[in-house]
Motif scaffolding. Structure first.
Motif, PDB file in Angstrom:
ATOM      1  N   SER A 239       0.838  -1.203   0.000  1.00  0.00           N
ATOM      2  CA  SER A 239       0.000   0.000   0.000  1.00  0.00           C
ATOM      3  C   SER A 239       0.876   1.258   0.000  1.00  0.00           C
ATOM      4  CB  SER A 239      -0.921  -0.024   1.226  1.00  0.00           C
ATOM      5  OG  SER A 239      -1.666   1.137   1.290  1.00  0.00           O
TER       6      SER A 239
ATOM      7  N   HIS B 230      -5.899   5.716   0.800  1.00  0.00           N
ATOM      8  CA  HIS B 230      -5.421   4.338   0.944  1.00  0.00           C
ATOM      9  C   HIS B 230      -5.979   3.697   2.202  1.00  0.00           C
ATOM     10  CE1 HIS B 230      -2.500   4.555  -2.384  1.00  0.00           C
ATOM     11  NE2 HIS B 230      -2.495   5.838  -2.067  1.00  0.00           N
TER      12      HIS B 230
ATOM     13  N   ARG C 209       1.192   4.175  -2.695  1.00  0.00           N
ATOM     14  CA  ARG C 209       1.008   5.607  -2.410  1.00  0.00           C
ATOM     15  C   ARG C 209       2.158   6.413  -3.017  1.00  0.00           C
ATOM     16  NH1 ARG C 209       2.772   9.299   0.433  1.00  0.00           N
ATOM     17  NH2 ARG C 209       4.286   8.025   1.540  1.00  0.00           N
TER      18      ARG C 209
END
Ligand code: SAM
Length: 444
Positions: A285, A301, A289
């Motif tokens: 994640s 997110h 980003r």
């Protein structure tokens, strides 16, 4: 404690530097087949310290090509060797790589045989004494001995049967396409991408979709200004086509589930969607980003498990579920998959995909749309997941997905097939939720 480590590191580095190209190929083949490495990680390691140029190209071509063709090469070698499994693994790998060079890559026979015989002579221990056998076998090995549809498709028998059951007459072509090297596909972000690429000597030819290019970058991608400045994103055209099955997303709130490194999230954000990116793995994640930030884009997110009800994730107009899968549509870039795949893997992946689809659908508003996609080519992970979802969710229906690349109809949804041009294989279905409860309160 630390002192003995320094000389060991130096020895490793210098022996690496001295290793011949073909010794590095053997190192990659060993790491993938016996140490569980992915082809790309093993190759990155095997290429350590090798400058861009012919050696780097040879190591990459021969290591990847041998892994892609392994089932066919083994079938051909099996016709010339009484008991291949009895050979030292380094010798067997030398035979496989030598056969690939001679029979597929097109290295002149005498040069391929000579190079691998000399490599085997340099192997430590008794393996070196098998150079005569390597010479004799490499001179005679012939792909015509790789008989039967599985070997012809370069697949182990169970995986061949799996793909043949889902793709029927398209299976052989799809499998053979995945034996070819893949171009470096990129999606351009911004009008100056091509100019930047050409200014730094990268060759680019247009792909099958607008804004999609096949690159010969001339140096590692991360060293390109065009990459660092967020003008390009590596992405196979099939992956981009899957996103377009959502239709117009500008101004819509869109859930991107299994957002990973944010490749599809970036495409959605660039098209004007407000993206909610859901990913179970916190590290991925975060990479996603940062990748979006590199491209000058952003999303919200969420690090959550999408196989259970999604808490803290808003209701959306549209969702893309790019589900984790066995990856059998990406054997070109991930040839290790074909060497490890079992039917149980597809069943296990399907169980997770069913749970994720049910949970993601809950977050889509009535009248909204959901695209379910996997880069796998078996019925279990594709049409069967969608069929079981539709059976339990009568408010949803499947409609034919519209994408800008040719597709082949599946029992529900469609296949994007691997092609000779370098496209990956995907399954996708477009699902629409009924506008139920039109006059009642909106179930936010
Ligand atoms: C096919 S990859 C997605 C690639 C990504 N969409 C892209 O285009 O860059 C699937 C992703 O799903 C994530 N994943 C696996 N299980 C999950 C779960 N239960 N909930 C949320 N994400 C999950 C994986 O970590 C992986 O990043």
């Amino acid at each position: 404690m630390t002192e003995p480590k320094a000389p060991r590191r130096r020895a490793t580095a210098s022996s690496r530097a001295a290793a011949s190209s073909r010794a590095r190929v053997l190192q990659v083949l060993d790491a993938v087949q016996r140490r569980g490495a992915s082809a790309s990680a093993a190759l990155t390691d095997g290429l350590g310290g090798v400058e861009p140029g012919p050696d780097r190209a040879l190591i990459t071509d021969v290591a990847y090509g041998t892994l892609r063709w392994l089932p066919a090469l083994d079938a051909a070698l099996g016709a010339r060797l009484p008991d291949p499994a009895a050979l030292p693994t380094t010798v067997l790998d030398a035979l496989r790589a030598g056969a690939f060079e001679r029979l597929v890559r097109g290295t002149p026979a005498h040069a391929a045989v000579h190079a691998w015989v000399e490599e085997v002579k340099r192997l430590p221990g008794p393996a070196a004494r098998l150079s005569g056998l390597v010479n004799a076998v490499l001179r005679r090995v012939d792909l015509a001995d790789a008989r039967g549809p599985a070997a012809g498709a370069g697949l182990p028998e169970p995986l061949w049967l799996h793909l043949a059951a889902s793709l029927g007459p398209h299976a052989a072509g799809a499998a053979r396409a995945m034996l070819q090297p893949e171009p470096l596909w990129v999606t351009a972000y911004g009008d100056d991408a091509l100019e930047l690429l050409r200014a730094e000597g990268a060759e680019a030819r247009p792909g099958p979709l607008p804004g999609c290019w096949a690159l010969r970058p001339g140096r590692p991608l991360g060293a390109l200004d065009a990459f660092r400045r967020g003008a390009i994103q590596p992405q196979n055209p099939s992956s981009a086509a899957v996103v377009s099955a959502l239709g117009e997303v500008a101004g819509r709130r869109v859930l991107d589930v299994g957002s990973g490194h944010g490749v599809k999230a970036a495409q959605l954000a660039a098209a004007g969607a407000a993206v909610e990116a859901v990913e179970i793995d916190a590290h991925r994640s975060e990479v996603g980003r940062r990748n979006l930030a590199r491209l000058g884009l952003s999303a919200r997110h969420h690090v959550v498990d999408a196989s259970v009800p999604l808490v803290g994730v808003p209701t959306v107009d549209a969702a893309l579920l790019d589900a984790p899968c066995t990856g059998t549509g990406t054997l070109r870039g991930h040839p290790e998959i074909k060497l490890r795949w079992t039917p149980d893997d597809a069943q296990r992946a399907a169980a997770r995909q069913r749970a994720m689809l049910a949970s993601v659908a809950e977050r889509v508003r009535p009248g909204g749309v959901l695209v379910y996609a996997v880069c796998a080519l078996g019925l279990e992970e594709g049409p069967e997941v969608v069929a079981s979802f539709l059976a339990a969710h009568p408010e949803w229906r499947a409609v034919a997905p519209s994408v800008p690349l040719p597709t082949v109809p599946a029992p529900i949804g469609a296949w994007l097939l691997p092609s000779d041009e370098g496209l990956d294989g995907f399954y996708l279905a477009r699902l629409e939720r009924a506008e139920r409860d039109r006059v009642g309160a909106s179930p936010a």
